[in-house]
Design a protein around this motif. Structure first.
Motif, PDB file in Angstrom:
ATOM      1  N   LYS A  46       0.835  -1.212   0.000  1.00 33.46           N
ATOM      2  CA  LYS A  46       0.000   0.000   0.000  1.00 33.46           C
ATOM      3  C   LYS A  46       0.867   1.257   0.000  1.00 33.46           C
ATOM      4  N   LEU A  49       2.326   1.647  -3.474  1.00 34.27           N
ATOM      5  CA  LEU A  49       1.266   2.105  -4.390  1.00 34.27           C
ATOM      6  C   LEU A  49       0.998   3.590  -4.196  1.00 34.27           C
ATOM      7  N   ALA A  50       0.927   4.037  -2.948  1.00 30.25           N
ATOM      8  CA  ALA A  50       0.682   5.459  -2.674  1.00 30.25           C
ATOM      9  C   ALA A  50       1.812   6.316  -3.238  1.00 30.25           C
ATOM     10  N   LYS A  51       3.050   5.856  -3.048  1.00 34.48           N
ATOM     11  CA  LYS A  51       4.207   6.603  -3.570  1.00 34.48           C
ATOM     12  C   LYS A  51       4.180   6.636  -5.096  1.00 34.48           C
ATOM     13  N   ASP A  52       3.910   5.492  -5.717  1.00 35.45           N
ATOM     14  CA  ASP A  52       3.853   5.433  -7.177  1.00 35.45           C
ATOM     15  C   ASP A  52       2.716   6.294  -7.726  1.00 35.45           C
ATOM     16  N   THR A  53       1.580   6.321  -7.028  1.00 37.08           N
ATOM     17  CA  THR A  53       0.455   7.148  -7.460  1.00 37.08           C
ATOM     18  C   THR A  53       0.835   8.619  -7.395  1.00 37.08           C
ATOM     19  N   GLU A  54       1.537   9.002  -6.332  1.00 34.82           N
ATOM     20  CA  GLU A  54       1.994  10.389  -6.202  1.00 34.82           C
ATOM     21  C   GLU A  54       2.989  10.734  -7.303  1.00 34.82           C
ATOM     22  N   GLU A  55       3.927   9.823  -7.576  1.00 31.96           N
ATOM     23  CA  GLU A  55       4.911  10.071  -8.639  1.00 31.96           C
ATOM     24  C   GLU A  55       4.236  10.181 -10.000  1.00 31.96           C
ATOM     25  N   LEU A  56       3.206   9.372 -10.227  1.00 31.32           N
ATOM     26  CA  LEU A  56       2.468   9.447 -11.489  1.00 31.32           C
ATOM     27  C   LEU A  56       1.778  10.794 -11.626  1.00 31.32           C
ATOM     28  N   ALA A  57       1.181  11.283 -10.539  1.00 32.46           N
ATOM     29  CA  ALA A  57       0.527  12.596 -10.570  1.00 32.46           C
ATOM     30  C   ALA A  57       1.553  13.690 -10.866  1.00 32.46           C
ATOM     31  N   ASN A  60       2.503  13.463 -14.540  1.00 28.57           N
ATOM     32  CA  ASN A  60       1.441  14.027 -15.385  1.00 28.57           C
ATOM     33  C   ASN A  60       1.490  15.546 -15.356  1.00 28.57           C
TER      34      ASN A  60
END
Length: 121
Positions: A46, A49-57, A60
């Motif tokens: 988790k 995933l949170a870190k990867d989601t932040e990096e993706l944002a 973008n």
């Protein structure tokens, strides 16, 4: 004799019950250990995933910024090319304009073209 039979049967049953209880305790301990490991893995996953989601944002957002930065000069360059094409047309249609332009100092023209090329890049 019946008493001995029941005593022996009770002893055997108690022994079986004791083995079953110790097997259950061992299985419960193993299950608890596996559950703890799975819970740790889930927590780590988790976080990743949170870190990867932040990096993706962030990625973008960065891409949008670069796209906007690229769009402005591209649009500007298109407008400049359109203006140059219109100027060329006017010069070609105006009698004597080409002769007047040819009188300009060659070095001054080259310097102007260098500046224009830098602006277009």
């Amino acid at each position: 004799q019946i008493t001995r039979f029941f005593a022996k049967a009770t002893k055997v049953a108690n022994k079986g019950l004791s083995k079953a209880k110790s097997s259950l305790a061992a299985a419960s301990a193993a299950h608890a250990a596996v559950h703890a490991e799975v819970s740790r893995n889930l927590t780590v996953t988790k976080r990743i995933l949170a870190k990867d989601t932040e990096e993706l944002a962030n990625l973008n957002s960065t891409c949008k910024i670069y796209a906007e930065m690229l769009e402005a000069p591209t649009k500007s360059r298109g407008e400049e090319l359109k203006a140059l094409a219109e100027a060329r047309e006017i010069i070609q249609e105006t009698p004597g304009a080409a002769a007047d332009i040819s009188k300009l100092d060659k070095a001054r023209m080259e310097k102007s073209l260098e500046g224009l090329n830098k602006a277009l890049k």
